[in-house]
Design a protein around this motif. Structure first.
Motif, PDB file in Angstrom:
ATOM      1  N   PHE A 116      20.025 -10.747 -13.321  1.00 45.35           N
ATOM      2  CA  PHE A 116      20.239  -9.256 -13.145  1.00 45.35           C
ATOM      3  C   PHE A 116      19.075  -8.986 -11.801  1.00 45.35           C
ATOM      4  O   PHE A 116      18.550 -10.048 -11.426  1.00 45.35           O
ATOM      5  CB  PHE A 116      20.012  -8.310 -14.037  1.00 45.35           C
ATOM      6  N   VAL A 117      19.531  -8.164 -11.267  1.00 50.54           N
ATOM      7  CA  VAL A 117      18.654  -7.597 -10.036  1.00 50.54           C
ATOM      8  C   VAL A 117      17.888  -6.282 -10.559  1.00 50.54           C
ATOM      9  O   VAL A 117      18.442  -5.397 -10.950  1.00 50.54           O
ATOM     10  CB  VAL A 117      19.412  -7.285  -8.784  1.00 50.54           C
ATOM     11  N   ALA A 118      16.461  -6.335 -10.439  1.00 53.31           N
ATOM     12  CA  ALA A 118      15.673  -5.103 -10.629  1.00 53.31           C
ATOM     13  C   ALA A 118      15.593  -4.588  -9.313  1.00 53.31           C
ATOM     14  O   ALA A 118      15.149  -4.924  -8.362  1.00 53.31           O
ATOM     15  CB  ALA A 118      14.401  -5.398 -11.413  1.00 53.31           C
ATOM     16  N   PHE A 119      16.066  -3.194  -9.256  1.00 49.81           N
ATOM     17  CA  PHE A 119      15.963  -2.572  -7.922  1.00 49.81           C
ATOM     18  C   PHE A 119      14.495  -1.759  -7.757  1.00 49.81           C
ATOM     19  O   PHE A 119      13.805  -1.644  -8.922  1.00 49.81           O
ATOM     20  CB  PHE A 119      16.813  -1.197  -7.923  1.00 49.81           C
ATOM     21  N   PRO A 120      14.009  -1.595  -6.693  1.00 52.05           N
ATOM     22  CA  PRO A 120      12.755  -1.038  -6.532  1.00 52.05           C
ATOM     23  C   PRO A 120      12.658   0.092  -7.175  1.00 52.05           C
ATOM     24  O   PRO A 120      13.504   1.129  -7.053  1.00 52.05           O
ATOM     25  CB  PRO A 120      12.468  -0.680  -4.846  1.00 52.05           C
ATOM     26  N   GLY A 121      11.487   0.339  -7.779  1.00 53.44           N
ATOM     27  CA  GLY A 121      11.265   1.540  -8.675  1.00 53.44           C
ATOM     28  C   GLY A 121      11.628   1.608  -9.961  1.00 53.44           C
ATOM     29  O   GLY A 121      11.402   2.445 -10.754  1.00 53.44           O
ATOM     30  N   SER A 122      12.158   0.386 -10.623  1.00 50.95           N
ATOM     31  CA  SER A 122      12.811   0.432 -12.007  1.00 50.95           C
ATOM     32  C   SER A 122      11.661  -0.345 -12.612  1.00 50.95           C
ATOM     33  O   SER A 122      10.502  -0.703 -12.251  1.00 50.95           O
ATOM     34  CB  SER A 122      14.046  -0.816 -11.774  1.00 50.95           C
ATOM     35  N   ASP A 123      11.971  -0.346 -14.049  1.00 48.05           N
ATOM     36  CA  ASP A 123      10.801  -0.918 -15.009  1.00 48.05           C
ATOM     37  C   ASP A 123      10.431  -2.458 -14.540  1.00 48.05           C
ATOM     38  O   ASP A 123       9.494  -3.062 -15.016  1.00 48.05           O
ATOM     39  CB  ASP A 123      11.227  -0.808 -16.307  1.00 48.05           C
ATOM     40  N   TYR A 124      11.485  -3.292 -14.028  1.00 47.20           N
ATOM     41  CA  TYR A 124      11.339  -4.790 -13.698  1.00 47.20           C
ATOM     42  C   TYR A 124      10.918  -5.041 -12.404  1.00 47.20           C
ATOM     43  O   TYR A 124      11.045  -6.179 -11.970  1.00 47.20           O
ATOM     44  CB  TYR A 124      12.569  -5.547 -14.433  1.00 47.20           C
ATOM     45  N   SER A 125      10.381  -4.064 -11.566  1.00 47.67           N
ATOM     46  CA  SER A 125      10.140  -4.453 -10.094  1.00 47.67           C
ATOM     47  C   SER A 125       8.999  -3.355  -9.915  1.00 47.67           C
ATOM     48  O   SER A 125       8.462  -2.656 -10.785  1.00 47.67           O
ATOM     49  CB  SER A 125      11.497  -4.046  -9.173  1.00 47.67           C
ATOM     50  N   ASP A 137       0.898  -1.228   0.164  1.00 50.27           N
ATOM     51  CA  ASP A 137       0.008   0.156  -0.026  1.00 50.27           C
ATOM     52  C   ASP A 137       0.922   1.147  -0.002  1.00 50.27           C
ATOM     53  O   ASP A 137       0.446   2.376  -0.340  1.00 50.27           O
ATOM     54  CB  ASP A 137      -0.993   0.149   1.104  1.00 50.27           C
ATOM     55  N   ALA A 138       2.079   1.208   0.297  1.00 53.27           N
ATOM     56  CA  ALA A 138       3.179   2.242   0.395  1.00 53.27           C
ATOM     57  C   ALA A 138       4.495   1.898   0.135  1.00 53.27           C
ATOM     58  O   ALA A 138       4.993   0.684   0.465  1.00 53.27           O
ATOM     59  CB  ALA A 138       2.663   3.159   1.744  1.00 53.27           C
ATOM     60  N   PRO A 139       5.291   2.575  -0.404  1.00 55.34           N
ATOM     61  CA  PRO A 139       6.592   2.318  -0.540  1.00 55.34           C
ATOM     62  C   PRO A 139       7.436   2.030   0.841  1.00 55.34           C
ATOM     63  O   PRO A 139       6.748   2.584   1.896  1.00 55.34           O
ATOM     64  CB  PRO A 139       7.562   3.644  -1.245  1.00 55.34           C
ATOM     65  N   VAL A 140       8.327   1.135   0.814  1.00 58.31           N
ATOM     66  CA  VAL A 140       9.232   0.879   2.022  1.00 58.31           C
ATOM     67  C   VAL A 140      10.000   1.862   2.187  1.00 58.31           C
ATOM     68  O   VAL A 140      11.011   2.281   1.281  1.00 58.31           O
ATOM     69  CB  VAL A 140       9.616  -0.473   2.091  1.00 58.31           C
ATOM     70  N   ALA A 141      10.089   2.727   3.639  1.00 57.46           N
ATOM     71  CA  ALA A 141      11.377   3.754   3.744  1.00 57.46           C
ATOM     72  C   ALA A 141      12.620   2.931   3.376  1.00 57.46           C
ATOM     73  O   ALA A 141      12.846   1.841   3.499  1.00 57.46           O
ATOM     74  CB  ALA A 141      11.196   3.992   5.241  1.00 57.46           C
ATOM     75  N   LEU A 142      13.624   3.821   2.928  1.00 58.79           N
ATOM     76  CA  LEU A 142      14.971   3.148   2.536  1.00 58.79           C
ATOM     77  C   LEU A 142      15.810   2.649   3.751  1.00 58.79           C
ATOM     78  O   LEU A 142      16.309   1.735   3.420  1.00 58.79           O
ATOM     79  CB  LEU A 142      15.794   4.462   1.825  1.00 58.79           C
ATOM     80  N   ASN A 143      15.527   3.238   4.756  1.00 60.96           N
ATOM     81  CA  ASN A 143      16.223   2.597   6.125  1.00 60.96           C
ATOM     82  C   ASN A 143      15.520   1.421   6.459  1.00 60.96           C
ATOM     83  O   ASN A 143      16.092   0.699   7.401  1.00 60.96           O
ATOM     84  CB  ASN A 143      16.330   3.366   7.176  1.00 60.96           C
ATOM     85  N   GLU A 144      14.434   0.882   6.018  1.00 68.94           N
ATOM     86  CA  GLU A 144      13.726  -0.400   6.301  1.00 68.94           C
ATOM     87  C   GLU A 144      13.856  -1.602   5.361  1.00 68.94           C
ATOM     88  O   GLU A 144      13.292  -2.560   5.359  1.00 68.94           O
ATOM     89  CB  GLU A 144      12.389  -0.191   6.574  1.00 68.94           C
TER      90      GLU A 144
END
Length: 96
Positions: A56-65, A27-34
């Motif tokens: 490869f690893v798709a990072f949060p917020g990228s086209d593949y995640s 429901d909401a993005p996870v805080a960077l420190n979490e």
């Protein structure tokens, strides 16, 4: 790197189905420190697909995640399992 013609509809389908389901789970993005560490995400995904090679690893917020989990993709070592990339799973952005 240019995608193979067959990859285009496969990726589009994945984005419209599995990736959409992942996005709906949060429901909401996870805080960077979490967020979980990248090493922990890769290790957890490796356990899900033993014998496959990390592609490869798709990072949060990228086209593949999505905005939260890492998406970790693998390929095998045979002609059948090499292309396309196989999702080893997504690993929650939450640490722990």
């Amino acid at each position: 790197m240019e995608s193979a013609p067959l990859a285009v509809p496969i990726i589009a389908h994945w984005k419209n189905t599995a990736r959409a389901d992942l996005a709906a789970a949060y429901d909401a993005p996870v805080a960077l420190n979490e967020r979980a560490s990248l090493d922990a995400a890769v290790e957890r995904a490796r356990e899900a697909l033993p014998g496959h090679q990390l592609q490869f690893v798709a990072f949060p917020g990228s086209d593949y995640s999505t905005d939260n989990p890492y998406a970790v993709f693998f390929h095998g070592d045979t002609p059948l399992t090499t292309p396309p990339a196989t999702p080893g799973g997504t690993v929650s952005g939450h640490s722990g």
